[in-house]
Design an enzyme around this catalytic site. Structure first.
Site, short mmCIF file in Angstrom:
data_model
loop_
_atom_site.label_atom_id
_atom_site.label_comp_id
_atom_site.label_asym_id
_atom_site.label_seq_id
_atom_site.Cartn_x
_atom_site.Cartn_y
_atom_site.Cartn_z
N HIS A 103 0.82 -1.23 0.00
CA HIS A 103 0.00 0.00 0.00
C HIS A 103 0.84 1.26 0.00
O HIS A 103 0.31 2.36 0.07
CB HIS A 103 -0.94 0.03 1.21
CG HIS A 103 -1.71 -1.22 1.43
ND1 HIS A 103 -1.33 -2.20 2.33
CD2 HIS A 103 -2.83 -1.70 0.82
CE1 HIS A 103 -2.18 -3.21 2.29
NE2 HIS A 103 -3.11 -2.94 1.38
N ASP A 204 36.02 -29.67 15.48
CA ASP A 204 36.18 -31.02 14.95
C ASP A 204 37.50 -31.19 14.20
O ASP A 204 37.54 -31.23 12.98
CB ASP A 204 34.99 -31.40 14.06
CG ASP A 204 34.89 -32.91 13.89
OD1 ASP A 204 35.95 -33.57 13.95
OD2 ASP A 204 33.78 -33.44 13.72
N HIS A 207 37.79 -35.01 12.35
CA HIS A 207 37.35 -35.44 11.01
C HIS A 207 38.34 -35.03 9.91
O HIS A 207 38.25 -35.53 8.79
CB HIS A 207 35.97 -34.86 10.68
CG HIS A 207 36.00 -33.46 10.17
ND1 HIS A 207 36.43 -32.39 10.92
CD2 HIS A 207 35.65 -32.93 8.95
CE1 HIS A 207 36.34 -31.28 10.19
NE2 HIS A 207 35.88 -31.57 9.01
N HIS A 212 38.37 -35.65 5.16
CA HIS A 212 39.00 -34.84 4.12
C HIS A 212 40.28 -35.50 3.57
O HIS A 212 41.11 -34.81 2.97
CB HIS A 212 39.36 -33.46 4.67
CG HIS A 212 38.17 -32.64 5.09
ND1 HIS A 212 37.08 -32.44 4.28
CD2 HIS A 212 37.91 -31.96 6.23
CE1 HIS A 212 36.20 -31.67 4.92
NE2 HIS A 212 36.68 -31.37 6.11
N ASP A 368 32.13 -32.11 4.07
CA ASP A 368 31.45 -31.79 5.33
C ASP A 368 29.94 -31.84 5.18
O ASP A 368 29.23 -32.35 6.06
CB ASP A 368 31.85 -30.39 5.81
CG ASP A 368 33.29 -30.35 6.31
OD1 ASP A 368 33.79 -31.40 6.76
OD2 ASP A 368 33.91 -29.28 6.25
S1 FES Z 1 1.71 -0.55 3.34
FE1 FES Z 1 0.18 -2.00 3.73
S2 FES Z 1 1.30 -3.81 4.21
FE2 FES Z 1 2.78 -2.31 3.93
FE LIG Z 2 35.59 -30.22 7.48
#
Ligand code: FES
Ligand SMILES: [Fe+2]
Length: 450
Positions: A103, A204, A207, A212, A368
């Protein structure tokens, strides 16, 4: 829902599996962790000019972070007070105002309501615009360029929330010119609970050599190494040569932050010697001005997490924000962490390496990601979810350090920092006050321990 006070046991070492899957627990996390903690928003370098903004989330709440005309940082909820529509759909940009698409209410870069279409003809000039600004966060602060905010007006100041974690991060953030995050961030979605990557990055080291192994080998070859001469991290590959003595530490600091640091390996995953040369150049100043510990921390490779959902690797230059998107999903945002004074070519090289290693399709990221999704997805089974998982490693080998703050364990393969994270998680989930959680830090300057 299960009894919240029983979800974490044995001083943080045992986690109930439902915390990675249960919708009610996730919703309680939104209220007790994400609506109270200081949460990472952006880096000041992403919004340097008046009117610059980015959009992000605090927990599941959409927020706009902007640089107002007076230069101040502002953050407010991205939802119109009229009927709730988002007022900004862009991820980043520069603007004088945010105008709602529904609006047409328009808001300034401080979130205040500026214009209302047909104000005279429909409200008969009887609307109190001061009442209908965008909802502000309670507190917003920066630490060395990293911008954080909290919805909790009673939360302690950011530096107190970060505590000793800030002391450690000063090792690489308190450099001439400071640091910056190179964006825009890389983005991906993982089907895992948000805590799983946080614990991976917080500690970690276990791992690295296993999950890796192939990536370490590929990087070793890219570096032109092989045979007797190998990358220092190759000693961890396949767990063949891991040695806990003097190779690094793991740290848990009050408030659930933590890290693992492997000494002398900041540049270990790099294929371009320029980064190692930069570190060597900078180290001389740091050693001279702030001492041996500062130089040692600056040259280490770090994996780290800032409670609750932010992580980084210093050395591999990745900075991660794990945004919760339901109990079993996260949105991952990945920036490149660099020093501002680095030459531009070095920054671009580091961004490229970050993409190759921890970007969306990075060699290590994909290793990962599969494991993180596996750790979450297995809890789909009702019976599986009644069980526990275990992070008890290193309990016999941790405690106060004579020179460094926090709880420290020797060797980077430990779960000390996991336990600290889950103790803090349990404290917040049980609704403790900030005073009860004793987040006070034992902050000391780097000089004091040098
Ligand atoms: S102006 Fe109406 S929802 Fe933002
Ligand atoms: Fe890792």
């Amino acid at each position: 829902m299960k009894d919240v006070s029983a979800l974490i046991q044995e001083n943080g070492a045992v986690q109930d599996r439902s915390i990675y899957w249960d919708r009610d627990i996730y919703e309680l996390e939104q209220e007790r962790i994400f609506a109270r903690s200081w949460l990472f928003l952006t880096h000041e370098s992403q919004i340097p000019l008046a009117g610059d903004f980015i959009t992000t989330r605090m927990g599941e709440d959409e927020v706009i972070v902007s640089r107002h005309t007076d230069g101040s940082l502002q953050a407010y909820i991205n939802s119109c007070p009229h009927r709730g529509n988002q007022v900004c759909y862009a991820e980043m940009g520069n603007t004088k105002s945010f105008t709602c698409a529904y609006h047409g209410w328009a808001f300034g870069t401080d979130g205040k309501l500026i214009t209302v279409p047909l104000e005279h003809e429909t409200y008969y000039d009887n609307i109190d615009k001061a009442r209908f600004g965008l909802q502000q966060v309670a507190q917003i602060e920066s630490y060395r360029g990293l911008v954080f905010a909290t919805f909790d007006p009673t939360a302690p100041p950011l530096m107190s929330f970060l505590g000793d974690m800030a002391w450690y991060m000063d090792a690489f953030m308190d450099v001439p010119g400071g640091t910056e995050l190179l964006g825009p961030p890389m983005k991906s979605i993982l089907d895992c609970n948000w805590k799983v990557p946080v614990e991976n990055f917080i500690g970690d080291g276990y791992h690295v050599g296993w999950a890796h192994a192939a990536a370490l080998d590929a990087i070793n070859r890219l570096q032109g190494l092989g045979g007797a001469e190998t990358n220092p991290l190759m000693s961890m590959q396949g767990n063949a040569g891991y040695n806990p003595d003097g190779t690094g530490i793991q740290v848990s600091t009050l408030g659930g932050h933590g890290m693992g640091i492997i000494w002398e390996t900041a540049a270990a995953l790099h294929v371009n010697p320029a980064y190692g040369e930069w570190l060597a150049y900078r180290t001389e100043t740091i050693r001279a001005e702030r001492g041996e510990w500062a130089a040692k921390l600056y040259n280490g490779h770090w994996d780290a997490s800032i409670f609750p959902n932010c992580s980084f690797l210093y050395g591999t230059n990745t900075f991660k924000h794990w945004q919760p998107a339901g109990p079993r999903s996260i949105e991952v945002f990945t920036w490149t962490l660099v020093e501002k004074e680095m030459p531009e070519e070095l920054k671009q090289y580091l961004a490229m390496m970050n993409m190759m290693t921890f970007g969306t399709a990075g060699m290590l990221e994909t290793d990962d990601g599969e494991n993180m999704e596996g750790c979450t997805g297995s809890n789909r089974g009702w019976m599986t979810r009644q069980g526990k998982v275990y992070a008890g490693m290193g309990q016999v080998n941790e405690g106060p350090h004579p020179e460094l703050p926090g709880i420290v364990s020797e060797g980077i393969v430990a779960e000390t920092s996991y336990r600290g994270f889950y103790r803090a998680w349990a404290d917040m989930m049980s609704g403790k006050s900030w005073e009860e959680m004793s987040r006070g830090a034992s902050r000391r300057s780097i000089k004091e321990v040098a």
